[in-house]
Motif scaffolding. Structure first.
Motif, PDB file in Angstrom:
ATOM      1  N   ASP A  63       0.908  -1.115   0.158  1.00 56.20           N
ATOM      2  CA  ASP A  63      -0.031  -0.093   0.064  1.00 56.20           C
ATOM      3  C   ASP A  63       0.958   1.194  -0.038  1.00 56.20           C
ATOM      4  OD1 ASP A  63      -1.693   2.054   0.377  1.00 56.20           O
ATOM      5  OD2 ASP A  63      -2.508   1.203   2.313  1.00 56.20           O
ATOM      6  N   PRO A  64       0.920   2.073  -1.066  1.00 55.42           N
ATOM      7  CA  PRO A  64       1.751   3.066  -1.175  1.00 55.42           C
ATOM      8  C   PRO A  64       1.416   4.315  -0.076  1.00 55.42           C
ATOM      9  CG  PRO A  64       0.731   2.773  -3.323  1.00 55.42           C
ATOM     10  CD  PRO A  64       0.189   1.974  -2.364  1.00 55.42           C
ATOM     11  N   ALA A  65       0.224   4.220   0.585  1.00 53.59           N
ATOM     12  CA  ALA A  65       0.048   5.227   1.626  1.00 53.59           C
ATOM     13  C   ALA A  65       0.734   4.768   2.884  1.00 53.59           C
ATOM     14  CB  ALA A  65      -1.651   4.911   2.091  1.00 53.59           C
ATOM     15  N   ARG A  66       1.036   3.528   3.204  1.00 55.88           N
ATOM     16  CA  ARG A  66       1.723   3.119   4.504  1.00 55.88           C
ATOM     17  C   ARG A  66       2.910   2.255   4.423  1.00 55.88           C
ATOM     18  NH1 ARG A  66       0.249  -1.875   6.703  1.00 55.88           N
ATOM     19  NH2 ARG A  66      -1.043  -2.898   5.451  1.00 55.88           N
ATOM     20  N   ASP A  67       3.163   1.709   3.272  1.00 56.58           N
ATOM     21  CA  ASP A  67       4.357   0.892   3.133  1.00 56.58           C
ATOM     22  C   ASP A  67       5.593   1.631   2.261  1.00 56.58           C
ATOM     23  OD1 ASP A  67       3.177  -1.166   4.301  1.00 56.58           O
ATOM     24  OD2 ASP A  67       2.109  -1.684   2.458  1.00 56.58           O
ATOM     25  N   ALA A  68       6.591   0.952   2.348  1.00 55.82           N
ATOM     26  CA  ALA A  68       7.754   1.662   1.603  1.00 55.82           C
ATOM     27  C   ALA A  68       8.691   0.841   0.821  1.00 55.82           C
ATOM     28  CB  ALA A  68       8.896   2.147   2.869  1.00 55.82           C
ATOM     29  N   VAL A  69       9.256   1.401  -0.298  1.00 52.89           N
ATOM     30  CA  VAL A  69       9.858   0.469  -1.134  1.00 52.89           C
ATOM     31  C   VAL A  69      11.588   0.700  -1.176  1.00 52.89           C
ATOM     32  CG1 VAL A  69      10.662   0.460  -3.828  1.00 52.89           C
ATOM     33  CG2 VAL A  69       8.163   0.471  -3.103  1.00 52.89           C
ATOM     34  N   LEU A  70      12.326  -0.210  -1.123  1.00 53.18           N
ATOM     35  CA  LEU A  70      13.733  -0.141  -1.070  1.00 53.18           C
ATOM     36  C   LEU A  70      14.416  -0.476  -2.349  1.00 53.18           C
ATOM     37  CD1 LEU A  70      16.684   0.166   0.297  1.00 53.18           C
ATOM     38  CD2 LEU A  70      16.255  -2.327   0.875  1.00 53.18           C
ATOM     39  N   MET A  71      15.462   0.555  -2.880  1.00 52.13           N
ATOM     40  CA  MET A  71      16.228   0.231  -4.216  1.00 52.13           C
ATOM     41  C   MET A  71      17.675   0.388  -3.712  1.00 52.13           C
ATOM     42  SD  MET A  71      13.484   1.512  -7.041  1.00 52.13           S
ATOM     43  CE  MET A  71      14.400   0.856  -8.386  1.00 52.13           C
ATOM     44  N   ALA A  72      18.610  -0.354  -4.307  1.00 52.27           N
ATOM     45  CA  ALA A  72      19.687  -0.091  -4.060  1.00 52.27           C
ATOM     46  C   ALA A  72      20.784  -0.350  -4.798  1.00 52.27           C
ATOM     47  CB  ALA A  72      20.275  -0.987  -2.736  1.00 52.27           C
ATOM     48  N   GLU A  73      21.764   0.445  -5.178  1.00 46.71           N
ATOM     49  CA  GLU A  73      22.960   0.152  -6.007  1.00 46.71           C
ATOM     50  C   GLU A  73      24.135  -0.467  -5.016  1.00 46.71           C
ATOM     51  OE1 GLU A  73      21.756   4.229  -8.478  1.00 46.71           O
ATOM     52  OE2 GLU A  73      23.875   4.048  -7.485  1.00 46.71           O
ATOM     53  N   VAL A  74      24.478  -1.739  -5.407  1.00 47.51           N
ATOM     54  CA  VAL A  74      25.429  -1.976  -4.541  1.00 47.51           C
ATOM     55  C   VAL A  74      26.749  -2.658  -5.388  1.00 47.51           C
ATOM     56  CG1 VAL A  74      23.795  -2.743  -2.769  1.00 47.51           C
ATOM     57  CG2 VAL A  74      24.394  -4.341  -4.414  1.00 47.51           C
ATOM     58  N   GLU A  75      27.883  -2.627  -4.744  1.00 42.44           N
ATOM     59  CA  GLU A  75      29.116  -3.020  -5.183  1.00 42.44           C
ATOM     60  C   GLU A  75      29.061  -4.425  -5.680  1.00 42.44           C
ATOM     61  OE1 GLU A  75      33.390  -1.901  -6.082  1.00 42.44           O
ATOM     62  OE2 GLU A  75      31.575  -0.730  -5.547  1.00 42.44           O
ATOM     63  N   GLY A  76      28.446  -5.150  -4.765  1.00 44.92           N
ATOM     64  CA  GLY A  76      28.602  -6.834  -4.860  1.00 44.92           C
ATOM     65  C   GLY A  76      27.895  -7.182  -6.263  1.00 44.92           C
ATOM     66  N   GLY A 126      27.076   4.681   4.582  1.00 42.31           N
ATOM     67  CA  GLY A 126      26.559   3.469   4.783  1.00 42.31           C
ATOM     68  C   GLY A 126      26.102   2.284   4.039  1.00 42.31           C
ATOM     69  N   ASN A 127      26.371   2.579   2.878  1.00 45.87           N
ATOM     70  CA  ASN A 127      25.999   1.367   1.712  1.00 45.87           C
ATOM     71  C   ASN A 127      26.706   0.509   2.023  1.00 45.87           C
ATOM     72  OD1 ASN A 127      25.631  -0.233  -0.503  1.00 45.87           O
ATOM     73  ND2 ASN A 127      25.313   1.795  -1.759  1.00 45.87           N
ATOM     74  N   SER A 128      26.029  -0.835   2.236  1.00 49.16           N
ATOM     75  CA  SER A 128      26.905  -2.045   2.953  1.00 49.16           C
ATOM     76  C   SER A 128      27.401  -2.846   1.674  1.00 49.16           C
ATOM     77  CB  SER A 128      25.926  -2.987   3.657  1.00 49.16           C
ATOM     78  OG  SER A 128      24.893  -3.526   2.620  1.00 49.16           O
ATOM     79  N   GLY A 129      27.256  -2.489   0.577  1.00 47.83           N
ATOM     80  CA  GLY A 129      27.680  -3.145  -0.582  1.00 47.83           C
ATOM     81  C   GLY A 129      26.949  -4.312  -1.137  1.00 47.83           C
ATOM     82  N   SER A 130      25.943  -4.725  -0.395  1.00 45.20           N
ATOM     83  CA  SER A 130      25.251  -5.999  -0.811  1.00 45.20           C
ATOM     84  C   SER A 130      23.714  -5.890  -0.778  1.00 45.20           C
ATOM     85  CB  SER A 130      25.551  -7.202  -0.023  1.00 45.20           C
ATOM     86  OG  SER A 130      25.031  -7.261   1.199  1.00 45.20           O
ATOM     87  N   ILE A 131      22.797  -6.583  -1.374  1.00 46.25           N
ATOM     88  CA  ILE A 131      21.379  -6.425  -1.406  1.00 46.25           C
ATOM     89  C   ILE A 131      20.924  -6.775  -0.124  1.00 46.25           C
ATOM     90  CG2 ILE A 131      19.211  -7.319  -2.211  1.00 46.25           C
ATOM     91  CD1 ILE A 131      20.558  -5.383  -4.041  1.00 46.25           C
ATOM     92  N   VAL A 132      21.629  -8.147   0.464  1.00 43.61           N
ATOM     93  CA  VAL A 132      21.253  -8.618   1.657  1.00 43.61           C
ATOM     94  C   VAL A 132      21.231  -7.611   2.843  1.00 43.61           C
ATOM     95  CG1 VAL A 132      21.557 -10.345   3.607  1.00 43.61           C
ATOM     96  CG2 VAL A 132      21.270 -10.833   1.036  1.00 43.61           C
ATOM     97  N   GLY A 133      22.710  -6.975   2.859  1.00 46.41           N
ATOM     98  CA  GLY A 133      22.978  -5.879   3.873  1.00 46.41           C
ATOM     99  C   GLY A 133      22.246  -4.825   3.782  1.00 46.41           C
ATOM    100  N   GLU A 134      21.897  -4.401   2.533  1.00 44.04           N
ATOM    101  CA  GLU A 134      21.075  -2.940   2.591  1.00 44.04           C
ATOM    102  C   GLU A 134      19.461  -3.378   3.125  1.00 44.04           C
ATOM    103  OE1 GLU A 134      21.898   0.434   1.937  1.00 44.04           O
ATOM    104  OE2 GLU A 134      23.526  -0.854   2.613  1.00 44.04           O
ATOM    105  N   LEU A 135      19.000  -4.590   2.754  1.00 42.34           N
ATOM    106  CA  LEU A 135      17.780  -4.982   3.129  1.00 42.34           C
ATOM    107  C   LEU A 135      17.496  -5.190   4.599  1.00 42.34           C
ATOM    108  CD1 LEU A 135      14.912  -5.603   2.162  1.00 42.34           C
ATOM    109  CD2 LEU A 135      15.463  -7.892   1.735  1.00 42.34           C
TER     110      LEU A 135
END
Length: 507
Positions: A22-35, A77-86
């Motif tokens: 639900d855009p009204a209450r939830d959020a989306v994560l997108m990340a550019e990562v070195e890994g 703070g970018n951790s460099g991995s998708i798992v790390g950012e999540l």
């Protein structure tokens, strides 16, 4: 609140995980990562494409009312991995659950499944055939063949169907789709797309951070938004599709695209929808704007091969990646990364790849792939190369096509025969041989096209494994019809060429 993860190859507004939020209450994560940018040395243009398309998609989501947490590559703070950012953002936002769509690579999906996160998985509905449906189809058969799968997909979708049968009375018009390009014919002018500020910033970032990767970065002009991808698609419908059927296997000097759509990268990252594409091609045929062989050849690529290899990948991973039926162990020649070779067809295909991050399917299968097969290159090495250098390459599509179709490393599981050929095939389908340092009509001489001797050498050394294949019966009859002295000369020429490769000497 809940958090939705959107990966760089999932840039679709209809993504299943987004539909659950639900855009009204939830959020989306997108990340550019070195890994993800470095686990193979991805072509700089590929990294530009994905990062720029991600940034444009994040902007479009915000305009649609979504709260987007976007992590740029250089962000603090970018951790460099998708798992790390999540993990980082799930904790920071206090998200109760993380919604995500099935990944395009087994490696990444396994890493996410192993992570200590409250995950809710969704099927990737961008594919017409789910992993589970393909597994059921495969379980019912002793032998898998794309043609049988494709016919089922035609019936299921109704594409190019008339009543209960295929349009034109045949399922496959591949025999009409192998014409060499007439000397005077050239492809349409390519569609180009200007860089905006977002793309220019990404180009500067990639130039700074990934200058050690092979491939040119200058002149990036590929679609990075849904609207631009639609423009590229319309360009193909208007100017390319009608001739695509006849000349889809042709190659020509100075013609990197010919009548090909060039949409596979946009499709694979979510900027286009396979259903819409196929329906528009079906409509174009029904309205008489394109011939049946062109429409059928294109639709077969999408609902046939594309869906088929996706199904095989998820059916057989992870063990599929390690298969090596022919026992190949030769290192990948350095000229695959530089394009410096006297073989004109290889120089053209590799040079174009390094310059554009693109080559069409025959250049990949019957030039660079054919050479790797004949030379006995280690499958993991050539698979890594294909995954790295092409903008449209993701593991689910690259691995089965390269390991199975190109290298026959699965022993015929994906396709029924090795796609091997001598230089005569390249001469028939291209104009490369005219400018080559080697002579395509020679076989065992020092100036002979390397493809010729390597072709027969390949068949001789793998005879115990391949001679019983019914599709190679005529080839082995031709081999047996050679005189002993001619076979020996061919073998010795092949040995000399392979010795040069082992010494990392260019051909």
């Amino acid at each position: 609140m809940r958090l939705g993860l959107v990966l760089g190859d999932q840039l679709s507004f209809d993504l299943a995980s987004l539909a659950a939020l639900d855009p009204a209450r939830d959020a989306v994560l997108m990340a550019e990562v070195e890994g993800e940018a470095r686990y193979v040395p991805h072509h700089p243009l590929k990294i530009v494409l994905i990062f720029s398309a991600m940034r444009h998609f994040a902007q479009a989501l915000r305009e649609r009312g979504w709260q987007v947490q976007y992590v740029e590559l250089d962000a603090d703070g970018n951790s460099g991995s998708i798992v790390g950012e999540l993990q980082r953002w799930q904790q920071a936002l206090g998200a109760t659950h993380v919604h995500l769509t099935e990944c395009g690579e087994w490696r990444l999906e396994q890493a996410l499944r192993d992570a200590a996160l409250p995950l809710v998985w969704h099927r990737d509905t961008r594919f017409l055939c789910s992993r589970e449906a393909f597994a059921r189809w495969a379980h019912e058969r002793r032998q898998l063949r794309m043609e049988h799968f494709y016919r089922g997909m035609r019936k299921r979708t109704g594409l190019l169907m008339e009543a209960d049968g295929p349009a034109g009375g045949a399922w496959n018009f591949d025999g009409d789709n192998r014409k060499p390009l007439p000397r005077q014919l050239r492809g349409p002018f390519a569609a180009h797309f200007a860089q905006d500020g977002i793309t220019a910033a990404v180009v500067a970032l990639v130039r700074r951070r990934f200058s050690d990767h092979y491939g040119d970065i200058d002149g990036f002009d590929y679609p990075v938004t849904h609207a631009e991808a639609q423009q590229l698609w319309q360009h193909f419908l208007d100017f390319g599709l009608a001739a695509f059927g006849d000349y889809q296997d042709a190659m020509a000097e100075g013609e990197p695209y010919l009548f090909h759509a060039r949409i596979s990268a946009a499709l694979n990252i979510g900027l286009l929808d396979v259903r819409c594409l196929c329906e528009e091609v079906d409509k174009a045929w029904r309205e008489g704007r394109v011939p049946l062989n062109a429409a059928e050849g294109f639709i077969r690529q999408l609902i046939g091969w594309r869906e088929y290899v996706h199904g095989i990948y998820w059916l057989r991973m992870p063990e599929y990646a390690g298969l090596n039926h022919l026992g190949n162990d030769r290192a990948l020649p350095e000229f695959y990364w530089t394009g410096r070779t006297r073989m004109r067809c290889m120089e053209q295909a590799i040079g174009q790849t390094l310059r554009l991050g693109y080559a069409h399917h025959i250049q990949r299968l019957m030039v660079t792939g054919n050479f790797a097969l004949l030379a006995g290159i280690l499958p993991t090495a050539i698979c890594e190369w294909y995954l790295a250098v092409y903008m449209d390459a993701f593991d689910w599509v690259e691995l089965p096509n390269t390991l199975g179709m190109v290298m026959h490393a699965d022993g015929g599981y994906l396709g029924s025969k090795p796609y091997c050929a001598s230089g005569r095939y390249i001469q028939r389908m291209s104009d490369h041989c005219k400018a080559c340092s080697y002579k395509v009509d020679h076989v065992s001489e020092n100036d002979a096209c390397p493809f010729n001797a390597l072709y027969w050498h390949f068949l001789i050394r793998h005879r115990p494994l391949l001679s019983t294949n019914p599709r190679l019966t005529l080839v082995y009859r031709s081999l047996d019809g050679m005189t002993a002295s001619r076979r020996d000369a061919v073998w010795q020429r092949g040995q000399a060429l392979l010795a040069r490769l082992d010494a990392q000497q260019p051909l």
